[in-house]
Each structure stands twice: as C-alpha cells, then as structure tokens.
Design a protein around this motif. Structure first.
Motif, PDB file in Angstrom:
ATOM      1  N   HIS A  47       0.925  -1.253  -0.005  1.00 40.27           N
ATOM      2  CA  HIS A  47      -0.128   0.055   0.046  1.00 40.27           C
ATOM      3  C   HIS A  47       1.014   1.088   0.008  1.00 40.27           C
ATOM      4  CE1 HIS A  47      -2.498   2.915   2.538  1.00 40.27           C
ATOM      5  NE2 HIS A  47      -2.876   3.086   1.092  1.00 40.27           N
ATOM      6  N   LEU A  48       1.908   1.156   0.861  1.00 40.71           N
ATOM      7  CA  LEU A  48       2.840   2.403   0.786  1.00 40.71           C
ATOM      8  C   LEU A  48       3.523   2.858  -0.214  1.00 40.71           C
ATOM      9  CD1 LEU A  48       3.423   2.644   4.772  1.00 40.71           C
ATOM     10  CD2 LEU A  48       1.427   3.699   3.597  1.00 40.71           C
ATOM     11  N   ALA A  49       3.978   1.574  -0.979  1.00 36.21           N
ATOM     12  CA  ALA A  49       4.661   1.987  -2.231  1.00 36.21           C
ATOM     13  C   ALA A  49       3.753   2.515  -3.342  1.00 36.21           C
ATOM     14  CB  ALA A  49       5.108   0.673  -2.719  1.00 36.21           C
ATOM     15  N   ILE A  50       2.358   1.771  -3.681  1.00 35.14           N
ATOM     16  CA  ILE A  50       1.713   2.195  -4.621  1.00 35.14           C
ATOM     17  C   ILE A  50       0.973   3.604  -4.395  1.00 35.14           C
ATOM     18  CG2 ILE A  50      -0.571   1.170  -3.766  1.00 35.14           C
ATOM     19  CD1 ILE A  50      -0.972   0.447  -6.668  1.00 35.14           C
ATOM     20  N   ARG A  51       1.010   3.957  -3.053  1.00 32.58           N
ATOM     21  CA  ARG A  51       0.377   5.499  -2.586  1.00 32.58           C
ATOM     22  C   ARG A  51       1.213   6.404  -3.263  1.00 32.58           C
ATOM     23  NH1 ARG A  51       0.889   7.073   3.632  1.00 32.58           N
ATOM     24  NH2 ARG A  51       3.089   7.084   3.167  1.00 32.58           N
ATOM     25  N   SER A  52       2.519   6.149  -3.627  1.00 38.16           N
ATOM     26  CA  SER A  52       3.538   7.081  -4.406  1.00 38.16           C
ATOM     27  C   SER A  52       3.453   7.033  -5.702  1.00 38.16           C
ATOM     28  CB  SER A  52       4.950   7.158  -3.763  1.00 38.16           C
ATOM     29  OG  SER A  52       4.749   7.562  -2.445  1.00 38.16           O
ATOM     30  N   ILE A  53       3.488   5.620  -6.231  1.00 38.19           N
ATOM     31  CA  ILE A  53       3.529   4.930  -7.462  1.00 38.19           C
ATOM     32  C   ILE A  53       2.542   5.658  -8.475  1.00 38.19           C
ATOM     33  CG2 ILE A  53       4.012   3.172  -9.231  1.00 38.19           C
ATOM     34  CD1 ILE A  53       5.186   1.550  -6.705  1.00 38.19           C
ATOM     35  N   ALA A  54       1.316   5.125  -8.135  1.00 41.37           N
ATOM     36  CA  ALA A  54       0.038   5.535  -8.620  1.00 41.37           C
ATOM     37  C   ALA A  54       0.137   6.935  -9.111  1.00 41.37           C
ATOM     38  CB  ALA A  54      -1.087   4.981  -8.276  1.00 41.37           C
ATOM     39  N   PRO A  55      -0.050   8.011  -8.128  1.00 38.32           N
ATOM     40  CA  PRO A  55      -0.264   9.166  -8.370  1.00 38.32           C
ATOM     41  C   PRO A  55       0.942   9.822  -9.133  1.00 38.32           C
ATOM     42  CG  PRO A  55      -0.383   8.727  -5.741  1.00 38.32           C
ATOM     43  CD  PRO A  55      -0.017   7.645  -6.709  1.00 38.32           C
ATOM     44  N   ALA A  56       2.007   9.410  -8.907  1.00 32.76           N
ATOM     45  CA  ALA A  56       3.206  10.017  -9.639  1.00 32.76           C
ATOM     46  C   ALA A  56       3.006   9.662 -11.190  1.00 32.76           C
ATOM     47  CB  ALA A  56       4.585   9.199  -9.280  1.00 32.76           C
ATOM     48  N   ILE A  57       2.924   8.186 -11.428  1.00 33.69           N
ATOM     49  CA  ILE A  57       2.406   8.044 -12.732  1.00 33.69           C
ATOM     50  C   ILE A  57       1.316   8.721 -13.452  1.00 33.69           C
ATOM     51  CG2 ILE A  57       1.722   6.031 -14.503  1.00 33.69           C
ATOM     52  CD1 ILE A  57       4.814   6.149 -13.615  1.00 33.69           C
ATOM     53  N   ALA A  58       0.325   8.844 -12.670  1.00 35.19           N
ATOM     54  CA  ALA A  58      -0.967   9.440 -13.290  1.00 35.19           C
ATOM     55  C   ALA A  58      -0.828  11.057 -13.420  1.00 35.19           C
ATOM     56  CB  ALA A  58      -1.912   9.477 -11.955  1.00 35.19           C
ATOM     57  N   THR A  59       0.265  11.720 -12.930  1.00 36.92           N
ATOM     58  CA  THR A  59       0.397  13.067 -12.898  1.00 36.92           C
ATOM     59  C   THR A  59       1.419  13.234 -14.017  1.00 36.92           C
ATOM     60  OG1 THR A  59       1.781  12.963 -10.996  1.00 36.92           O
ATOM     61  CG2 THR A  59      -0.393  13.910 -10.706  1.00 36.92           C
ATOM     62  N   GLY A  60       2.205  12.250 -14.547  1.00 35.56           N
ATOM     63  CA  GLY A  60       2.898  12.635 -15.870  1.00 35.56           C
ATOM     64  C   GLY A  60       4.515  12.348 -15.463  1.00 35.56           C
ATOM     65  N   ASN A  61       4.835  11.801 -14.285  1.00 31.99           N
ATOM     66  CA  ASN A  61       5.996  11.623 -13.798  1.00 31.99           C
ATOM     67  C   ASN A  61       6.361  10.149 -14.031  1.00 31.99           C
ATOM     68  OD1 ASN A  61       6.552  14.207 -12.036  1.00 31.99           O
ATOM     69  ND2 ASN A  61       4.511  13.237 -11.193  1.00 31.99           N
ATOM     70  N   ALA A  62       7.987   9.921 -13.916  1.00 34.07           N
ATOM     71  CA  ALA A  62       8.155   8.636 -13.888  1.00 34.07           C
ATOM     72  C   ALA A  62       9.063   8.407 -12.422  1.00 34.07           C
ATOM     73  CB  ALA A  62       9.503   8.348 -15.039  1.00 34.07           C
ATOM     74  N   VAL A  63       9.223   7.072 -12.325  1.00 28.54           N
ATOM     75  CA  VAL A  63       9.577   6.539 -10.997  1.00 28.54           C
ATOM     76  C   VAL A  63      10.776   5.697 -10.829  1.00 28.54           C
ATOM     77  CG1 VAL A  63       7.306   7.272  -9.949  1.00 28.54           C
ATOM     78  CG2 VAL A  63       7.863   4.840 -10.585  1.00 28.54           C
ATOM     79  N   VAL A  64      11.515   5.834  -9.948  1.00 24.86           N
ATOM     80  CA  VAL A  64      12.578   4.688  -9.422  1.00 24.86           C
ATOM     81  C   VAL A  64      12.256   4.258  -8.124  1.00 24.86           C
ATOM     82  CG1 VAL A  64      15.049   4.348  -9.074  1.00 24.86           C
ATOM     83  CG2 VAL A  64      14.203   5.540 -11.037  1.00 24.86           C
ATOM     84  N   ILE A  65      12.090   3.075  -7.874  1.00 22.42           N
ATOM     85  CA  ILE A  65      11.853   2.623  -6.540  1.00 22.42           C
ATOM     86  C   ILE A  65      12.909   1.702  -5.788  1.00 22.42           C
ATOM     87  CG2 ILE A  65      10.040   1.380  -5.396  1.00 22.42           C
ATOM     88  CD1 ILE A  65       8.409   1.495  -7.878  1.00 22.42           C
ATOM     89  N   LYS A  66      13.250   2.176  -4.745  1.00 19.31           N
ATOM     90  CA  LYS A  66      13.957   1.387  -3.763  1.00 19.31           C
ATOM     91  C   LYS A  66      13.155   0.736  -2.717  1.00 19.31           C
ATOM     92  CE  LYS A  66      17.968   1.007  -0.839  1.00 19.31           C
ATOM     93  NZ  LYS A  66      17.213   0.303   0.220  1.00 19.31           N
ATOM     94  N   PRO A  67      12.912  -0.442  -2.757  1.00 22.28           N
ATOM     95  CA  PRO A  67      12.253  -0.989  -1.557  1.00 22.28           C
ATOM     96  C   PRO A  67      12.840  -1.452  -0.432  1.00 22.28           C
ATOM     97  CG  PRO A  67      12.534  -2.636  -3.255  1.00 22.28           C
ATOM     98  CD  PRO A  67      13.129  -1.271  -3.748  1.00 22.28           C
ATOM     99  N   ALA A  68      12.378  -1.602   0.858  1.00 25.35           N
ATOM    100  CA  ALA A  68      13.049  -1.517   1.980  1.00 25.35           C
ATOM    101  C   ALA A  68      13.787  -3.149   1.776  1.00 25.35           C
ATOM    102  CB  ALA A  68      12.266  -1.984   3.190  1.00 25.35           C
ATOM    103  N   THR A  69      14.786  -3.386   2.364  1.00 23.67           N
ATOM    104  CA  THR A  69      15.453  -4.592   2.053  1.00 23.67           C
ATOM    105  C   THR A  69      14.781  -5.782   2.644  1.00 23.67           C
ATOM    106  OG1 THR A  69      16.894  -4.192   4.236  1.00 23.67           O
ATOM    107  CG2 THR A  69      17.918  -3.646   2.136  1.00 23.67           C
ATOM    108  N   ASP A  70      13.999  -5.817   3.558  1.00 21.96           N
ATOM    109  CA  ASP A  70      13.406  -6.854   4.199  1.00 21.96           C
ATOM    110  C   ASP A  70      11.989  -7.080   3.276  1.00 21.96           C
ATOM    111  OD1 ASP A  70      14.405  -7.385   6.893  1.00 21.96           O
ATOM    112  OD2 ASP A  70      13.885  -5.521   7.463  1.00 21.96           O
ATOM    113  N   THR A  71      11.205  -6.237   2.388  1.00 21.44           N
ATOM    114  CA  THR A  71      10.332  -6.457   1.572  1.00 21.44           C
ATOM    115  C   THR A  71      10.426  -6.124   0.077  1.00 21.44           C
ATOM    116  OG1 THR A  71       9.412  -4.512   2.417  1.00 21.44           O
ATOM    117  CG2 THR A  71       8.548  -6.447   3.349  1.00 21.44           C
ATOM    118  N   PRO A  72      11.512  -6.501  -0.527  1.00 19.89           N
ATOM    119  CA  PRO A  72      11.819  -5.903  -1.878  1.00 19.89           C
ATOM    120  C   PRO A  72      10.880  -6.475  -2.852  1.00 19.89           C
ATOM    121  CG  PRO A  72      13.094  -8.023  -1.341  1.00 19.89           C
ATOM    122  CD  PRO A  72      12.606  -7.579  -0.075  1.00 19.89           C
TER     123      PRO A  72
END
Length: 489
Positions: free
Chosen positions: A156-181
């Motif tokens: 949830h807390l990843a898509i909370r940033s990913i989806a709005p970023a993509i929707a508003t015309g941005n691109a993303v680079v994601i670094k997940p926590a090492t416990d939950t890649p």
C-alpha cells in the motif's frame, strides 16, 4: 504477469544487479528463504534514473485518457492476481491474512483515486497589473520521482506514491526496503508491465541502503524523494534532499496517543484501542503508542482491555483467524523486550504476555505506566499496549504533546464537543473522535507534524506534492516601458 522476482527492473527489462553481493529475502515467521536477489550498484541506479528521465519526457505529454487507461488496467491486473499478491504480503512482511486483505483493498482504493488525477492537472488564468497582459498558471509533472518504500505496509505505501506519480505524468525509480523487496517494489514492475505501461516509467532497484541509499536521493535526476519510514532515516533523507534543492515528501514515525475521557463509552473505547494497538502487530506508523485513561474509569477500562487482549490469537499469519503475527525480524523483538524490561524495573506491571518465540511477540498489556518510562517515550512499533492514567484534561494534553511526534491520535468521549476541543489541543496531523488512530482514506490528507514528517499524501494534497507550477504570461498588446525606453528613441 512475471512472478520471478530474483532480478531488478530497469527500462522494461528484468536483469541481475551488477553488485557481487546477494540479498536473501526470508519469511519472518518460518524464516525460510523466499528469493535471493543480486544487489544493484550505483551504476544500475544511474541507468534507472536515465531511463526514467527519457521516458518521462514523452509520458508528460500523453493524453489524459491514455494515462487513466493504464491505471485502470493496473487495477484489473491486481484484482486478477489478488491471491498471488496476498500470499506475498503475508509471507514477506509477516502480515496476517486479515491485514493483507485490508492492505490490498486500500491499494485498490488509492489506485482508483489516482485514475482521476490526469484530469485534475488544473491551471488558472489570472488578471495582470500590466495593461494588455494575460497571466496563465500551468500545473506540470515534476519529472522523475525517487520512491523509498517501507517494510510494514509495503504494498500500500509503495503504490500510494507510484500511482499518483504515474498519473500526474512523472516517472519513478523505486528502492524498496531490504526486508520487503517484492511487495515494496518488484511486484509493481510486474503489475505495471502487464498493464502496458511504457518502458522506463517504472524502475525498481534492490540494493543495500549503505551502498545506494544516499545516491537515490543525491542523484541529479529526481526532483522529489518520497520516503516512508523511521524519523531517523527520514531526517537524513530530508537533509540530503534539501542540500541538493530537491523536494521531499516524508511520512515518518509516531508516538500516537489514544485518550479515553471519563465520559467515554468503555466498551467502544476498549474495542477501538485493541484494534489500533494490535493491528499488524502494532507495526504501523499510525498505531497507538500510549493509551491514556481517565482515573475514574481506569480500573474498569484496564480490566476489560486485559480480558479481551487474552483472546487475541497470535502466531502463524497465514491462518485466517490470526490477529497478531510475527515482527519483521528478531532485532525488533529484542528492542521491544529491552524497553519492557526497563519499564518494569521502573514499576510497570505486565498483565498479559511479555514473552517471545522466534519473531512472534505475544500480545502484551502493561499497566502502572507513566509518561517517562521507555515504553512511553519510544515508538514501540510492536504488540505492546501501555495504559497510563490521568486526572485532568490539561495533564493529558501536556503528556500527549510532550514528545516531538505528531502523526495520528484518537479521543473517546460520549460528549463529542469535549472530545473535539481536546483533539484541537493535540499537536498532530490527524486525529479521530471515538475511533482509533489507524485511519487512511484515499481522498483525505495523510501526514504528520513535527518529527512525524513533511507534506501530505492522498487526494488533492498529493497533487501539490508531485507537481509543480509554471507562470506563463502573454503580452497581447505592446507594453509601455515608460522612460526607460522612451528616452532611447
């Protein structure tokens, strides 16, 4: 949909990281290995940001209906693969089945909210103080956003940033926590790939914070860093971002209060406190940390709370009736046990629990606590409830505001206005009357004050975070520049 999560994802390609080090991902309950990933390097990160930069330039000009269509397809892919996603949330983050279902639904809701953003990139036309001039304000995407996701609600807390970023015309680079890649990053590469998102717009880098953690922030490409995690790390990220003149959206830790006033409905208040404390083992930034109870109802509240806490089922998170599963790792268990021991040595009394087996810490209730004990001063982030009595309103307000956090909270009273008046006195970004502190709705502003973070997620507020404004003026008639020019002619 790709289900092999042993590779990183750059520019639409699944590939091994360039580092010689391997990152083993394990189940926190069974401790079995889930997947091993070859870690990324700074060179991989550089390629990811460059791919995002190039892809974003075209995506920014994509028609809004096409942006929305991709996000709608993402929702379809998620729903088609719900059981796979739930399985990964449970086995990777130690989520109970009940929590995993809730996290999945919250993710669908934020995705649906995000499908509206391509049509909400609103501008303005404003008057000018100059004759013949028209002022226009355009809302544009920032460009590339770096996202650092946490391990507690990774999906949830990843898509909370990913989806709005993509929707508003941005691109993303994601670094997940090492416990939950996987649930904090790689699974989204697979989902968005299956939904047809153009390559380069989403990239996932799995690597150690000690190797690439600073570089994901200081790299010249991203214009905003979205981070959810501890205040300590968030402060460091904010410092790096500020030094490099980048925006940051930081959702950090909390020492959230739950206040039961003397006219509270004890039965309702206890139920609320149990949920807000023990949901996902208390590993939630919004989880209740300190339960303040008016002394007139303290004994009855405590006895009811203790009896119901004894009925919480703990252990295997894959069992559908489990209430409390494992903590993410043994370090978290040991940290909490140390604070329990220190608080008990100062006079606190364990009424339920207090023991751990593996990474499972029993649901624990502790009374006779004061606001200066370690369990009250520190963010517990585990299944330990502490009950603190108070006598006067001004006393509990002072205790509630004593520490430098301000994320969420709750106040219980049959007198709504009394509770509301107190809620206004608590220095926090969110607070709830006759409910508990763990609330998140996709159209409401989510964020904290003080050491609990900067900025707001969700709704119209995340639009402000993930976009920028441009003032463009149009001089429709020749402008008179006065004597500066007239004396030249």
């Amino acid at each position: 949909m790709n289900t092999d999560f042993s590779n990183i994802y750059i520019n639409g390609e699944w590939r091994k990281g360039s580092s010689d080090s391997l990152m083993k991902n394990t189940n926190p309950f069974t401790e079995e290995e889930l997947v091993t990933i070859q870690a990324a390097t700074k060179e991989d990160l550089d390629e990811a940001y460059e791919a995002a930069r190039i892809a974003q330039a075209e995506w920014a000009n994509e028609l809004p209906q096409n942006k929305r269509a991709v996000l709608e397809k993402v929702a379809d892919v998620m729903q088609e693969n719900e059981e796979l996603i739930l399985d990964w949330i449970i086995k990777e983050s130690g989520s109970t089945y009940m929590k995993a279902i809730s996290e999945f639904r919250a993710s669908i809701n934020i995705l649906k909210e995000s499908t509206t953003y391509p049509y909400r990139m609103e501008g303005k036309i404003l008057p000018s103080q100059t004759a013949g001039k028209e002022n226009r304000v355009y809302r544009n995407p920032l460009g590339v956003i770096g996202i650092i996701s946490p391990w507690n609600f990774p999906f949830h807390l990843a898509i909370r940033s990913i989806a709005p970023a993509i929707a508003t015309g941005n691109a993303v680079v994601i670094k997940p926590a090492t416990d939950t890649p996987v649930t904090g990053g790689l699974i989204f590469a697979s989902i968005f790939e299956a939904a047809g998102l153009p390559k380069g717009l989403i990239n996932v880098i799995v690597g150690r914070g000690s190797e690439i953690g600073d570089e994901i922030v200081t790299h010249p490409t991203p214009r905003l860093i979205s981070f959810t995690g501890s205040t300590e790390v968030g402060r460091h990220i904010g410092e790096l971002a500020g030094k490099n003149l980048k925006k940051s959206a930081l959702e950090l830790g909390g020492n959230n209060v739950f206040i039961a006033l003397k006219e509270a409905d004890i039965d309702q208040a206890v139920d609320s406190a149990l949920f807000g404390k023990f949901y996902h083992q208390g590993q939630i930034c919004m989880a209740i940390n300190r339960i303040f109870v008016h002394q007139d109802i303290y004994e009855e509240f405590a006895e009811t709370f203790v009896q119901r806490a004894k009925n919480l089922k703990f252990g295997d998170p894959s069992k559908k009736d489990t209430n409390v599963g494992p903590l993410i790792n043994r370090d978290q268990v040991d940290r909490i046990l140390k604070d329990i021991e220190a608080s008990v040595s100062q006079g606190a009394k364990i009424r339920v629990g207090g023991n751990a087996e593996g990474n499972v810490l029993e649901p624990t209730v502790i009374t006779d606590v004061n606001n200066e004990m370690p369990l009250a001063k520190n963010e517990i982030f585990g299944p330990v409830a502490i009950l603190i009595p108070f006598e006067k309103d001004e006393d509990v307000v002072q205790m509630a505001n004593a520490y430098p956090y301000g994320l969420s909270g709750a106040v219980h009273s049959k007198n709504i206005e009394h509770a509301t008046d107190m809620a206004h006195e608590i220095h926090t970004g969110m607070i709830h009357i006759n409910d508990q502190s763990v609330n998140d709705e996709p159209h409401m502003p989510f964020g904290g004050e003080k050491d609990s973070g900067l900025g707001r997620f969700n709704g119209e507020w995340v639009l402000e975070e993930f976009t920028t404004l441009k003032w463009l003026s149009v001089q429709r008639t020749p402008r008179n520049y006065g004597p500066f020019i007239s004396q030249l002619k």
